[in-house]
Scaffold this active site. Structure first.
Site, short mmCIF file in Angstrom:
data_model
loop_
_atom_site.label_atom_id
_atom_site.label_comp_id
_atom_site.label_asym_id
_atom_site.label_seq_id
_atom_site.Cartn_x
_atom_site.Cartn_y
_atom_site.Cartn_z
N ASN A 1 0.88 -1.18 0.00
CA ASN A 1 0.00 0.00 0.00
C ASN A 1 0.91 1.23 0.00
O ASN A 1 2.11 1.10 0.30
CB ASN A 1 -0.99 -0.05 1.19
CG ASN A 1 -0.30 0.12 2.53
OD1 ASN A 1 0.46 1.06 2.73
ND2 ASN A 1 -0.56 -0.78 3.47
N ASN B 1 -8.21 -7.58 9.77
CA ASN B 1 -8.25 -8.27 8.48
C ASN B 1 -8.42 -9.79 8.59
O ASN B 1 -8.36 -10.48 7.57
CB ASN B 1 -7.00 -7.95 7.65
CG ASN B 1 -6.90 -6.49 7.29
OD1 ASN B 1 -5.92 -5.83 7.58
ND2 ASN B 1 -7.94 -5.95 6.66
N ARG C 1 0.37 -11.66 2.36
CA ARG C 1 -0.47 -11.80 3.56
C ARG C 1 -1.26 -13.11 3.57
O ARG C 1 -1.94 -13.41 4.56
CB ARG C 1 -1.43 -10.61 3.70
CG ARG C 1 -0.72 -9.28 3.96
CD ARG C 1 -1.64 -8.22 4.55
NE ARG C 1 -2.10 -8.57 5.90
CZ ARG C 1 -2.98 -7.84 6.59
NH1 ARG C 1 -3.49 -6.73 6.07
NH2 ARG C 1 -3.36 -8.22 7.81
N ARG D 1 -8.73 -3.90 -2.44
CA ARG D 1 -8.44 -5.17 -1.76
C ARG D 1 -9.57 -6.19 -2.00
O ARG D 1 -9.40 -7.13 -2.76
CB ARG D 1 -8.21 -4.96 -0.27
CG ARG D 1 -6.95 -4.17 0.04
CD ARG D 1 -5.69 -4.91 -0.41
NE ARG D 1 -4.47 -4.18 -0.16
CZ ARG D 1 -3.79 -4.19 0.97
NH1 ARG D 1 -4.20 -4.90 1.98
NH2 ARG D 1 -2.67 -3.49 1.09
N HIS E 1 -8.53 0.28 2.44
CA HIS E 1 -9.52 -0.53 3.16
C HIS E 1 -10.63 0.42 3.62
O HIS E 1 -10.34 1.56 4.00
CB HIS E 1 -8.92 -1.17 4.42
CG HIS E 1 -8.16 -2.44 4.20
ND1 HIS E 1 -6.99 -2.73 4.87
CD2 HIS E 1 -8.42 -3.52 3.41
CE1 HIS E 1 -6.56 -3.93 4.49
NE2 HIS E 1 -7.41 -4.42 3.61
N ASP F 1 -12.04 0.59 6.38
CA ASP F 1 -11.86 1.08 7.76
C ASP F 1 -10.81 2.19 7.87
O ASP F 1 -10.52 2.66 8.96
CB ASP F 1 -11.58 -0.07 8.74
CG ASP F 1 -10.19 -0.68 8.57
OD1 ASP F 1 -9.45 -0.28 7.66
OD2 ASP F 1 -9.87 -1.60 9.36
N ALA G 1 2.90 1.17 8.19
CA ALA G 1 2.46 -0.03 7.48
C ALA G 1 1.08 0.17 6.87
O ALA G 1 0.53 -0.72 6.22
CB ALA G 1 2.43 -1.21 8.44
N CYS H 1 -7.35 -1.12 12.83
CA CYS H 1 -6.74 -2.25 12.11
C CYS H 1 -6.10 -3.25 13.05
O CYS H 1 -5.95 -4.42 12.72
CB CYS H 1 -5.63 -1.77 11.18
SG CYS H 1 -6.09 -0.53 10.01
N1 ARG Z 1 0.14 -3.48 5.79
C1 ARG Z 1 -1.21 -3.92 5.91
C2 ARG Z 1 -1.80 -4.12 4.52
O1 ARG Z 1 -1.50 -3.36 3.66
C3 ARG Z 1 -2.03 -2.96 6.72
C4 ARG Z 1 -3.42 -3.45 7.00
C5 ARG Z 1 -4.26 -2.47 7.69
N2 ARG Z 1 -5.50 -3.03 8.06
C6 ARG Z 1 -6.70 -2.45 7.95
N3 ARG Z 1 -7.72 -3.06 8.44
N4 ARG Z 1 -6.88 -1.31 7.29
O2 ARG Z 1 -2.56 -5.02 4.26
#
Ligand code: ARG
Length: 282
Positions: free
Chosen positions: A23, A72, A91, A138, A167, A169, A255, A261
């Site tokens: 991201n 997630n 992931r 995503r 995302h 959220d 991140a 998150c």
């Molecule tokens: N580095 C993670 C990703 O890019 C961060 C996830 C953040 N999670 C969230 N629920 N927004 O997937």
């Protein structure tokens, strides 16, 4: 009736770090300060406990630096957990870890077909009876329909148009069954209209606070926990009768994540109508 004790799944940041870039926030040239991340995570955990939450944990795994982002893991609906299918191979190893932990915690874990992408409570949030769901960056729009059909909920799919808010959220946070925080510019015209038509009270973020992850808040009753750096939102929350609390989460922002998150509400969010109907037996 015994009062509901909020139960939250978190994962200690033992192996957290910026090891890849999936991201726009992640940049291996700007790694997280590991000691500081550990401190910030424990402060968040402590704060949520003080606010009355029970914390369950997932055992951290080396090689899975983003496992800390338990939002997630899955979408929780009663005793059912719809397991995530991550878009990025980096992931995908998290899926089995979350599946095993959620099963251990007593959930019926539903797995989507392998060719679908769905990133759990990062992209699917109940506000009242409705599931608001972000797609394109995503989760895939098709998987959202499948999830909604599986749990029998009305879903409002919202296209996410800004890579920084990848995302749902990161740009939309239900506060109650009828109110939410949002960053309008993260949605297209249709998305903005649909949110305005379906959520009675909306608190809009400006760009500066949205990029501090102000929308990535943990809501526990009237308390709303966010990263530091969003005083304007906090003021608006106070006016609306909430009690905002700030805690520094800079290392997780590197991140692309913040307070919300790092958590998964196992007994259902306060904003979810179903969670009010079925008190948790966790
Ligand atoms: N580095 C993670 C990703 O890019 C961060 C996830 C953040 N999670 C969230 N629920 N927004 O997937």
């Amino acid at each position: 009736m015994t009062p509901r004790i909020p139960t939250i799944l978190m994962c200690p940041p033992d192996y957290f770090g910026i090891e890849y870039e999936i991201n726009p926030w992640m940049n291996r040239a700007f790694p997280a300060d590991h000691g500081l991340a550990v401190q910030q995570w424990h402060a968040l955990r402590g704060l949520l406990s003080e606010l009355g939450a029970t914390i369950e944990t997932v055992t951290p795994c080396s090689g899975l630096p983003d496992l800390v982002f338990t939002a997630n893991a899955a979408l929780i609906d009663g005793r059912t957990a719809i397991l995530s299918r991550f878009r990025h191979p980096q992931r995908q190893g998290e899926e089995a870890v979350f599946r095993d932990r959620l099963t251990q915690l007593g959930f019926e874990v539903i797995e989507l077909p392998a060719d679908e992408y769905f990133e759990g409570a990062g992209d699917a949030l109940f506000c009242g009876e409705t599931l608001f769901a972000g797609y394109r960056i995503r989760s895939s729009v098709h998987s959202l329909q499948r999830v909604a059909a599986r749990i029998g909920a009305q879903v409002i799919p919202l296209e996410l148009t800004d890579e920084r808010f990848y995302h749902l959220d990161t740009c939309f946070c239900p506060l109650s069954q009828t109110s939410a925080i949002w960053f309008p510019a993260a949605f297209d015209h249709y998305g903005r209209q649909v949110i305005e038509a379906n959520v009675e009270t909306l608190i809009a973020l400006d760009e500066a606070e949205a990029t501090c992850f102000a929308a990535n808040a943990v809501v526990l009753g009237r308390s709303v926990v966010t990263n530091i750096g969003c005083p304007r939102l906090h003021q608006q929350l106070r006016l609306a009768g909430f009690e905002p609390v700030a805690t520094p989460l800079s290392e997780f922002v590197r991140a692309g994540g913040s307070a919300k998150c790092l958590t998964l509400r196992l007994d259902g969010e306060d904003a979810a109508a179903w969670a009010q109907r079925h008190p948790s037996d966790l």
